[in-house]
Scaffold this active site. Structure first.
Site, PDB file in Angstrom:
ATOM      1  N   ARG A 171       7.449   8.014  -2.790  1.00 39.08           N
ATOM      2  CA  ARG A 171       6.751   6.102  -3.319  1.00 39.08           C
ATOM      3  C   ARG A 171       7.267   5.075  -3.047  1.00 39.08           C
ATOM      4  O   ARG A 171       9.201   5.334  -3.604  1.00 39.08           O
ATOM      5  CB  ARG A 171       6.215   6.532  -5.017  1.00 39.08           C
ATOM      6  CG  ARG A 171       5.499   7.715  -5.072  1.00 39.08           C
ATOM      7  CD  ARG A 171       4.983   7.546  -6.580  1.00 39.08           C
ATOM      8  NE  ARG A 171       4.351   8.547  -6.917  1.00 39.08           N
ATOM      9  CZ  ARG A 171       2.727   8.669  -7.390  1.00 39.08           C
ATOM     10  NH1 ARG A 171       1.931   7.220  -7.128  1.00 39.08           N
ATOM     11  NH2 ARG A 171       2.185   9.868  -7.097  1.00 39.08           N
ATOM     12  N   LYS A 221      -2.324  -4.164   4.449  1.00 40.11           N
ATOM     13  CA  LYS A 221      -1.895  -4.873   5.451  1.00 40.11           C
ATOM     14  C   LYS A 221      -1.387  -3.995   6.541  1.00 40.11           C
ATOM     15  O   LYS A 221      -1.371  -3.857   8.039  1.00 40.11           O
ATOM     16  CB  LYS A 221      -1.241  -5.783   6.179  1.00 40.11           C
ATOM     17  CG  LYS A 221      -1.474  -7.327   5.065  1.00 40.11           C
ATOM     18  CD  LYS A 221      -0.010  -8.257   5.662  1.00 40.11           C
ATOM     19  CE  LYS A 221       1.233  -7.093   4.144  1.00 40.11           C
ATOM     20  NZ  LYS A 221       0.816  -8.052   2.901  1.00 40.11           N
ATOM     21  N   ARG A 225      -0.091   4.588  -4.859  1.00 37.53           N
ATOM     22  CA  ARG A 225      -0.146   4.785  -3.928  1.00 37.53           C
ATOM     23  C   ARG A 225       1.083   5.941  -3.570  1.00 37.53           C
ATOM     24  O   ARG A 225       2.342   5.413  -3.707  1.00 37.53           O
ATOM     25  CB  ARG A 225      -0.163   3.699  -2.620  1.00 37.53           C
ATOM     26  CG  ARG A 225       0.718   2.631  -2.687  1.00 37.53           C
ATOM     27  CD  ARG A 225       1.118   1.567  -1.393  1.00 37.53           C
ATOM     28  NE  ARG A 225       1.402   1.107  -1.509  1.00 37.53           N
ATOM     29  CZ  ARG A 225       1.181  -0.713  -1.046  1.00 37.53           C
ATOM     30  NH1 ARG A 225       0.260  -1.035  -0.691  1.00 37.53           N
ATOM     31  NH2 ARG A 225       2.316  -0.999  -0.678  1.00 37.53           N
ATOM     32  N   ARG A 243       5.652 -14.892   5.634  1.00 36.86           N
ATOM     33  CA  ARG A 243       5.731 -14.994   3.859  1.00 36.86           C
ATOM     34  C   ARG A 243       5.521 -16.649   3.562  1.00 36.86           C
ATOM     35  O   ARG A 243       5.159 -16.757   2.602  1.00 36.86           O
ATOM     36  CB  ARG A 243       5.931 -14.245   3.345  1.00 36.86           C
ATOM     37  CG  ARG A 243       5.768 -13.202   3.252  1.00 36.86           C
ATOM     38  CD  ARG A 243       6.301 -11.597   2.442  1.00 36.86           C
ATOM     39  NE  ARG A 243       6.005 -11.111   2.315  1.00 36.86           N
ATOM     40  CZ  ARG A 243       5.856  -9.816   2.220  1.00 36.86           C
ATOM     41  NH1 ARG A 243       6.315  -9.673   3.368  1.00 36.86           N
ATOM     42  NH2 ARG A 243       5.556  -8.561   1.249  1.00 36.86           N
ATOM     43  N   ARG A 282       5.613  -9.435  -7.125  1.00 30.81           N
ATOM     44  CA  ARG A 282       4.671  -9.187  -5.637  1.00 30.81           C
ATOM     45  C   ARG A 282       3.718 -10.490  -5.577  1.00 30.81           C
ATOM     46  O   ARG A 282       3.621 -11.610  -4.698  1.00 30.81           O
ATOM     47  CB  ARG A 282       4.503  -7.931  -5.343  1.00 30.81           C
ATOM     48  CG  ARG A 282       6.340  -7.335  -5.080  1.00 30.81           C
ATOM     49  CD  ARG A 282       5.754  -5.965  -5.330  1.00 30.81           C
ATOM     50  NE  ARG A 282       5.209  -5.844  -3.706  1.00 30.81           N
ATOM     51  CZ  ARG A 282       5.120  -4.420  -3.022  1.00 30.81           C
ATOM     52  NH1 ARG A 282       5.128  -3.501  -3.942  1.00 30.81           N
ATOM     53  NH2 ARG A 282       4.077  -4.181  -1.961  1.00 30.81           N
TER      54      ARG A 282
END
Ligand code: AMP
Length: 216
Positions: free
Chosen positions: A160, A13, A127, A88, A172
């Protein structure tokens, strides 16, 4: 034009929202970025937010709705905006409709990135970003061309996210399926839901989104 970009954590996203901002002049509004900025600011509320986020839970609706309501009226949103990470929950989706209506605005399209959960854990766990320019990298899929140096700006500092670890990612993902996925039918019923395969290559996903935004 106002657009929502939906999808589970790790679906891309943020990357795609930044590209839409560049390609179409819509302002990217990321509730995750806003919350991280509040945490960085070190306020008391910031500490509470950090705890919730590091557990992989959702921040209470009233806090998020207040944050977004203020932002969408900003002058930088005059050409339209792309909501990244909001709404959300169904409560947030309904509040968004109410605030758009009050401001005489409308939602043109809800782009939903669909992905495999298992791949998301691997994607997120590796990531990291350049601390100077925000360019995104991944330990296995996209390491910097020169190790330890950002491809885009040459900086040597990387960061990070605290919530990008395998355990938090699973929470999550659960929050996404329990609280966020139920809003898909809400938009589908209005004929504005546009699913996109988020497992495709990043540039193909961008091309598909570009076409949807142009057609919106
Ligand atoms: P993101 O950067 O979108 O992955 O969001 C990081 C974390 O911020 C989430 O795991 C939630 O804890 C919190 N968060 C972001 N946006 C929302 C939202 N719209 N509602 C509730 N919590 C949110």
């Amino acid at each position: 034009m106002n657009i929502v970009l939906l999808g589970p954590p790790g679906c891309g996203k943020g990357t795609q929202a930044r590209r839409i901002e560049e390609n179409h002049g819509l302002k990217q509004l990321s509730t995750g970025d806003m919350l991280r900025a509040a945490v960085e600011a070190g306020s008391e509320i910031g500490t509470q937010l950090a705890e919730i986020m590091n557990e992989g839970q959702l921040v209470p609706d009233d806090i998020i709705i207040g944050m977004i309501s203020e932002r969408i009226s900003g002058p930088d949103c005059a050409q339209g905006f792309i909501l990244d990470g909001f709404p959300r929950t169904l409560v947030q989706a309904e509040a968004l409709d109410a605030m758009l209506e009050q401001k005489g605005l409308a939602l043109r399209s809800v782009i939903s990135l669909t992905v495999d959960d298992d791949a998301m854990v691997e994607r997120i766990s590796g990531r990291f970003t350049c601390a100077a320019c925000g360019a995104g990298y991944h330990d296995s899929f996209k390491p910097p061309r020169n190790p330890g140096r950002c491809d885009d700006c040459g900086d040597r500092t990387f960061s990070r996210r605290d919530d990008d670890n395998a355990e938090t990612v699973r929470h999550r993902l659960t929050a996404y399926h329990d609280m966020t996925a139920p809003i898909l039918p809400y938009y589908e019923g209005r004929g504005i839901l546009r699913p996109v395969d988020g497992m495709a290559a990043i540039d193909s996903v961008t091309a598909e989104i570009n076409a949807l935004v142009r057609a919106a």
